[in-house]
Motif scaffolding. Structure first.
Motif, PDB file in Angstrom:
ATOM      1  N   HIS A  93       0.712  -1.072  -0.031  1.00 14.89           N
ATOM      2  CA  HIS A  93      -0.136  -0.087   0.022  1.00 14.89           C
ATOM      3  C   HIS A  93       0.836   1.253  -0.074  1.00 14.89           C
ATOM      4  N   ILE A  94       0.835   2.143  -0.903  1.00 18.06           N
ATOM      5  CA  ILE A  94       1.503   3.408  -1.050  1.00 18.06           C
ATOM      6  C   ILE A  94       0.553   4.729  -0.622  1.00 18.06           C
ATOM      7  N   TRP A  95      -0.584   4.816  -1.090  1.00 19.61           N
ATOM      8  CA  TRP A  95      -1.291   6.007  -0.854  1.00 19.61           C
ATOM      9  C   TRP A  95      -2.721   5.653  -0.998  1.00 19.61           C
ATOM     10  N   GLU A  96      -3.572   6.111  -0.021  1.00 19.17           N
ATOM     11  CA  GLU A  96      -4.789   6.140   0.031  1.00 19.17           C
ATOM     12  C   GLU A  96      -5.406   5.114  -0.815  1.00 19.17           C
ATOM     13  N   GLY A  97      -4.983   3.781  -0.625  1.00 25.24           N
ATOM     14  CA  GLY A  97      -5.650   2.628  -1.414  1.00 25.24           C
ATOM     15  C   GLY A  97      -4.960   2.122  -2.503  1.00 25.24           C
ATOM     16  N   TRP A  98      -4.030   3.023  -3.005  1.00 23.49           N
ATOM     17  CA  TRP A  98      -3.116   2.849  -4.149  1.00 23.49           C
ATOM     18  C   TRP A  98      -2.099   1.738  -3.851  1.00 23.49           C
ATOM     19  N   THR A  99      -1.845   0.745  -4.551  1.00 25.88           N
ATOM     20  CA  THR A  99      -0.624  -0.203  -4.444  1.00 25.88           C
ATOM     21  C   THR A  99       0.211   0.169  -5.464  1.00 25.88           C
TER      22      THR A  99
END
Length: 48
Positions: free
Chosen positions: A9-15
């Motif tokens: 997970h990188i940012w707000e639900g983004w992988t």
């Protein structure tokens, strides 16, 4: 070089994989000359 964890997970639900999937078509256009941007020649150009 470390293995990349594409499910991280990188940012707000983004992988990592989601970012790759989103950017791949644009990157392909640049690298095949179908864009107003010059082809990327070095790793530093890709990072910028």
């Amino acid at each position: 070089m470390e293995a990349i964890d594409y499910s991280k997970h990188i940012w707000e639900g983004w992988t990592v994989q989601a970012f790759v999937d989103e950017l791949q078509p644009v990157f392909d256009m640049i690298m095949t000359g179908q864009s107003c941007h010059d082809k990327l020649e070095t790793r530093d150009q890709v990072k910028k």
